[in-house]
Design a protein around this motif. Structure first.
Motif, PDB file in Angstrom:
ATOM      1  N   PHE A 317       0.838  -1.195   0.000  1.00 42.35           N
ATOM      2  CA  PHE A 317       0.000   0.000   0.000  1.00 42.35           C
ATOM      3  C   PHE A 317       0.877   1.251   0.000  1.00 42.35           C
ATOM      4  O   PHE A 317       0.566   2.251  -0.644  1.00 42.35           O
ATOM      5  CB  PHE A 317      -0.903   0.031   1.236  1.00 42.35           C
ATOM      6  N   ARG A 318       1.962   1.188   0.748  1.00 40.82           N
ATOM      7  CA  ARG A 318       2.883   2.316   0.823  1.00 40.82           C
ATOM      8  C   ARG A 318       3.571   2.539  -0.520  1.00 40.82           C
ATOM      9  O   ARG A 318       3.778   3.680  -0.955  1.00 40.82           O
ATOM     10  CB  ARG A 318       3.902   2.047   1.937  1.00 40.82           C
ATOM     11  N   ALA A 319       3.925   1.427  -1.190  1.00 41.11           N
ATOM     12  CA  ALA A 319       4.553   1.543  -2.500  1.00 41.11           C
ATOM     13  C   ALA A 319       3.596   2.168  -3.513  1.00 41.11           C
ATOM     14  O   ALA A 319       4.018   2.926  -4.393  1.00 41.11           O
ATOM     15  CB  ALA A 319       5.012   0.165  -2.977  1.00 41.11           C
ATOM     16  N   MET A 320       2.303   1.844  -3.421  1.00 39.85           N
ATOM     17  CA  MET A 320       1.311   2.435  -4.321  1.00 39.85           C
ATOM     18  C   MET A 320       1.267   3.946  -4.134  1.00 39.85           C
ATOM     19  O   MET A 320       1.243   4.715  -5.106  1.00 39.85           O
ATOM     20  CB  MET A 320      -0.071   1.840  -4.054  1.00 39.85           C
ATOM     21  N   ARG A 321       1.262   4.387  -2.882  1.00 41.02           N
ATOM     22  CA  ARG A 321       1.223   5.828  -2.612  1.00 41.02           C
ATOM     23  C   ARG A 321       2.466   6.515  -3.170  1.00 41.02           C
ATOM     24  O   ARG A 321       2.395   7.602  -3.746  1.00 41.02           O
ATOM     25  CB  ARG A 321       1.100   6.073  -1.107  1.00 41.02           C
ATOM     26  N   ARG A 322       3.611   5.861  -2.983  1.00 42.53           N
ATOM     27  CA  ARG A 322       4.861   6.435  -3.474  1.00 42.53           C
ATOM     28  C   ARG A 322       4.855   6.507  -4.996  1.00 42.53           C
ATOM     29  O   ARG A 322       5.297   7.499  -5.594  1.00 42.53           O
ATOM     30  CB  ARG A 322       6.034   5.603  -2.976  1.00 42.53           C
ATOM     31  N   GLY A 323       4.354   5.447  -5.654  1.00 44.45           N
ATOM     32  CA  GLY A 323       4.313   5.437  -7.107  1.00 44.45           C
ATOM     33  C   GLY A 323       3.441   6.542  -7.667  1.00 44.45           C
ATOM     34  O   GLY A 323       3.794   7.193  -8.664  1.00 44.45           O
ATOM     35  N   TYR A 324       2.271   6.762  -7.046  1.00 47.59           N
ATOM     36  CA  TYR A 324       1.415   7.867  -7.484  1.00 47.59           C
ATOM     37  C   TYR A 324       2.108   9.214  -7.260  1.00 47.59           C
ATOM     38  O   TYR A 324       2.044  10.117  -8.107  1.00 47.59           O
ATOM     39  CB  TYR A 324       0.085   7.843  -6.722  1.00 47.59           C
ATOM     40  N   ALA A 325       2.773   9.375  -6.109  1.00 49.88           N
ATOM     41  CA  ALA A 325       3.439  10.643  -5.800  1.00 49.88           C
ATOM     42  C   ALA A 325       4.549  10.943  -6.796  1.00 49.88           C
ATOM     43  O   ALA A 325       4.750  12.094  -7.196  1.00 49.88           O
ATOM     44  CB  ALA A 325       3.999  10.602  -4.379  1.00 49.88           C
ATOM     45  N   ASN A 326       5.265   9.901  -7.222  1.00 46.99           N
ATOM     46  CA  ASN A 326       6.383  10.092  -8.146  1.00 46.99           C
ATOM     47  C   ASN A 326       5.962  10.124  -9.608  1.00 46.99           C
ATOM     48  O   ASN A 326       6.774  10.454 -10.466  1.00 46.99           O
ATOM     49  CB  ASN A 326       7.405   8.975  -7.946  1.00 46.99           C
ATOM     50  N   GLY A 327       4.714   9.723  -9.902  1.00 49.08           N
ATOM     51  CA  GLY A 327       4.247   9.697 -11.279  1.00 49.08           C
ATOM     52  C   GLY A 327       4.684   8.473 -12.055  1.00 49.08           C
ATOM     53  O   GLY A 327       4.416   8.371 -13.262  1.00 49.08           O
ATOM     54  N   SER A 328       5.329   7.523 -11.390  1.00 43.39           N
ATOM     55  CA  SER A 328       5.772   6.309 -12.075  1.00 43.39           C
ATOM     56  C   SER A 328       4.663   5.269 -12.184  1.00 43.39           C
ATOM     57  O   SER A 328       4.711   4.368 -13.024  1.00 43.39           O
ATOM     58  CB  SER A 328       6.966   5.703 -11.332  1.00 43.39           C
ATOM     59  N   PHE A 329       3.660   5.410 -11.349  1.00 42.30           N
ATOM     60  CA  PHE A 329       2.525   4.485 -11.293  1.00 42.30           C
ATOM     61  C   PHE A 329       1.291   5.255 -11.750  1.00 42.30           C
ATOM     62  O   PHE A 329       1.018   6.359 -11.261  1.00 42.30           O
ATOM     63  CB  PHE A 329       2.367   3.982  -9.856  1.00 42.30           C
ATOM     64  N   ARG A 330       0.541   4.683 -12.699  1.00 42.51           N
ATOM     65  CA  ARG A 330      -0.562   5.414 -13.320  1.00 42.51           C
ATOM     66  C   ARG A 330      -1.862   4.616 -13.217  1.00 42.51           C
ATOM     67  O   ARG A 330      -1.854   3.401 -12.999  1.00 42.51           O
ATOM     68  CB  ARG A 330      -0.278   5.708 -14.799  1.00 42.51           C
ATOM     69  N   TYR A 331      -2.959   5.316 -13.427  1.00 41.05           N
ATOM     70  CA  TYR A 331      -4.287   4.694 -13.448  1.00 41.05           C
ATOM     71  C   TYR A 331      -5.054   5.301 -14.609  1.00 41.05           C
ATOM     72  O   TYR A 331      -5.077   6.524 -14.780  1.00 41.05           O
ATOM     73  CB  TYR A 331      -5.031   4.949 -12.140  1.00 41.05           C
ATOM     74  N   ALA A 332      -5.689   4.457 -15.415  1.00 38.47           N
ATOM     75  CA  ALA A 332      -6.410   4.965 -16.585  1.00 38.47           C
ATOM     76  C   ALA A 332      -7.663   4.148 -16.854  1.00 38.47           C
ATOM     77  O   ALA A 332      -7.778   2.990 -16.454  1.00 38.47           O
ATOM     78  CB  ALA A 332      -5.498   4.946 -17.819  1.00 38.47           C
ATOM     79  N   VAL A 333      -8.613   4.808 -17.537  1.00 40.34           N
ATOM     80  CA  VAL A 333      -9.833   4.156 -18.008  1.00 40.34           C
ATOM     81  C   VAL A 333      -9.890   4.288 -19.517  1.00 40.34           C
ATOM     82  O   VAL A 333      -9.362   5.247 -20.098  1.00 40.34           O
ATOM     83  CB  VAL A 333     -11.094   4.781 -17.364  1.00 40.34           C
ATOM     84  N   MET A 334     -10.531   3.319 -20.161  1.00 46.61           N
ATOM     85  CA  MET A 334     -10.617   3.339 -21.624  1.00 46.61           C
ATOM     86  C   MET A 334     -11.754   2.429 -22.076  1.00 46.61           C
ATOM     87  O   MET A 334     -12.217   1.569 -21.306  1.00 46.61           O
ATOM     88  CB  MET A 334      -9.295   2.892 -22.246  1.00 46.61           C
ATOM     89  N   GLY A 335     -12.226   2.656 -23.277  1.00 45.11           N
ATOM     90  CA  GLY A 335     -13.286   1.830 -23.831  1.00 45.11           C
ATOM     91  C   GLY A 335     -12.991   1.476 -25.276  1.00 45.11           C
ATOM     92  O   GLY A 335     -12.378   2.251 -26.020  1.00 45.11           O
ATOM     93  N   PHE A 336     -13.431   0.272 -25.677  1.00 46.50           N
ATOM     94  CA  PHE A 336     -13.197  -0.225 -27.035  1.00 46.50           C
ATOM     95  C   PHE A 336     -14.501  -0.806 -27.582  1.00 46.50           C
ATOM     96  O   PHE A 336     -15.403  -1.172 -26.816  1.00 46.50           O
ATOM     97  CB  PHE A 336     -12.120  -1.308 -27.046  1.00 46.50           C
ATOM     98  N   VAL A 337     -14.586  -0.883 -28.900  1.00 43.48           N
ATOM     99  CA  VAL A 337     -15.765  -1.452 -29.536  1.00 43.48           C
ATOM    100  C   VAL A 337     -15.327  -2.512 -30.544  1.00 43.48           C
ATOM    101  O   VAL A 337     -14.276  -2.392 -31.185  1.00 43.48           O
ATOM    102  CB  VAL A 337     -16.613  -0.357 -30.229  1.00 43.48           C
ATOM    103  N   LYS A 338     -16.159  -3.559 -30.660  1.00 45.48           N
ATOM    104  CA  LYS A 338     -15.938  -4.568 -31.685  1.00 45.48           C
ATOM    105  C   LYS A 338     -16.694  -4.139 -32.942  1.00 45.48           C
ATOM    106  O   LYS A 338     -17.915  -3.987 -32.912  1.00 45.48           O
ATOM    107  CB  LYS A 338     -16.454  -5.925 -31.201  1.00 45.48           C
ATOM    108  N   PRO A 339     -16.009  -3.885 -34.033  1.00 44.95           N
ATOM    109  CA  PRO A 339     -16.700  -3.404 -35.249  1.00 44.95           C
ATOM    110  C   PRO A 339     -17.748  -4.402 -35.755  1.00 44.95           C
ATOM    111  O   PRO A 339     -17.631  -5.605 -35.523  1.00 44.95           O
ATOM    112  CB  PRO A 339     -15.551  -3.253 -36.260  1.00 44.95           C
TER     113      PRO A 339
END
Length: 339
Positions: A317-339
């Motif tokens: 948990f501490r490593a997660m906080r550090r990663g967010y603080a340093n910008g080395s750890f990211r979180y993203a959302v995205m969506g895709f469609v099947k043509p």
């Protein structure tokens, strides 16, 4: 690397101007364990993941409630509760993937919730959209908990649909290794939406998941995705300091970048419909709350009883906080469609 402050690399300041010094507590020092060890085989890692969720799901429920995922604190609502923030993340995923949130379409939407945990998101989508949701998880304990939380008044067999009150929504839960979903679901069992939130990072074969998702989606169906990532272009020093401890403690095979997921999706035949949207700053509060919630001696004692993986998980948990603080750890959302 060691997880103790006197051997940790110095880290950068957070946006609030605080350092990682305050992250050490008497409990975390008492149960200190080195992080950053490499996993052995992927088969063994998968077994450890299953065991972890079989053992820890009740603690997840007591700490975080039925939604075992990050919260989303938009700049306009920084002080909402963690429960509201978790719902906000679900709604953001629906918006990002351009899914019509008008409930009770006919026929009902068929949704596959991959890595469903104890079914919080499955139930939310079923109730909100009047959908028929299939949740799959590698953990038998989570299947049983998900069924009980959906309706404790009777016994349901695995895979049996559970109606949710007055809405037309239904849920069912199946113990299944997600890497086999392409074989498990037949051509007659296609989905309008495949939903995966903070689960794909656990999968050794991420490219296989995107191929399987393409296979089980109907034409025009959507893949909705939220996950953790390493940043682009990290030095070996940054990776060793911030990402390796997360992979170790959170039982993750090698993490991908945001762009890596987009590439896998395109190679599988999917098209981007929304995002990727980096919301690291809006979700990082999750781990501030988590770190405070786990300052409970009985929880650390339970973790110790589970061996190194239990303690490493809490220390991560501490490593997660550090990663967010340093910008080395990211979180993203995205969506895709099947043509």
């Amino acid at each position: 690397m060691s997880a103790t402050p006197d051997t940790e690399k110095p880290i950068t300041l957070t946006s609030e101007g605080t350092t990682a010094e305050h992250e050490t507590t008497p409990l975390s020092k008492q149960y200190d364990t080195p992080l950053g060890l490499a996993h052995t085989t992927m088969r063994e890692l998968k077994d450890r993941i299953k065991l972890h969720y079989d053992l820890a799901s009740d603690y997840y429920l007591s700490l975080w409630g039925e939604h075992i995922h990050h919260g989303y604190w938009a700049p306009s609502s920084p002080d909402i509760s963690k429960e509201e923030a978790q719902i906000n993340l679900i709604r953001l995923l629906l918006e990002t993937s351009q899914i019509n949130q008008t409930p009770f379409s006919q026929p009902p939407l068929k949704i596959l919730d991959v890595g469903c945990g104890i079914g919080g998101t499955s139930r939310f989508l079923a109730r909100e959209l009047g959908a028929h949701v299939t949740g799959i998880t590698i953990s038998s304990k989570q299947v049983q908990s998900a069924k009980k939380l959906s309706d404790s008044s009777k016994q349901y067999s695995d895979g049996e649909y559970i109606p949710l009150g007055p809405s037309s929504g239904q849920v069912r839960f199946i113990e299944l290794d997600a890497e086999t979903l392409g074989e498990y679901f037949t051509d007659d069992d296609k989905f309008d939406i495949v939903w995966i939130s903070e689960a794909l990072s656990h999968f050794p074969k991420k490219d296989l998941f995107f191929k399987n998702a393409f296979g089980v989606l109907k034409p025009g169906g959507k893949l909705v995705l939220a996950d953790w990532f390493k940043d682009e272009g990290l030095t070996q020093e940054q990776f060793d300091a911030d990402i390796k401890p997360i992979e170790d403690g959170m039982l993750l095979p090698p993490m991908c970048t945001i762009g890596g997921y987009v590439q896998y999706a395109k190679e599988a035949g999917l098209e981007v419909v929304g995002g990727p949207k980096d919301i690291s700053q809006e979700v990082k509060k999750t781990w501030d709350i988590s770190w405070s919630l786990i300052q409970n001696p009985s929880l650390w004692a339970f973790a110790l009883s589970q061996g190194r993986d239990g303690i490493a998980f809490l220390q991560a948990f501490r490593a997660m906080r550090r990663g967010y603080a340093n910008g080395s750890f990211r979180y993203a959302v995205m969506g895709f469609v099947k043509p």
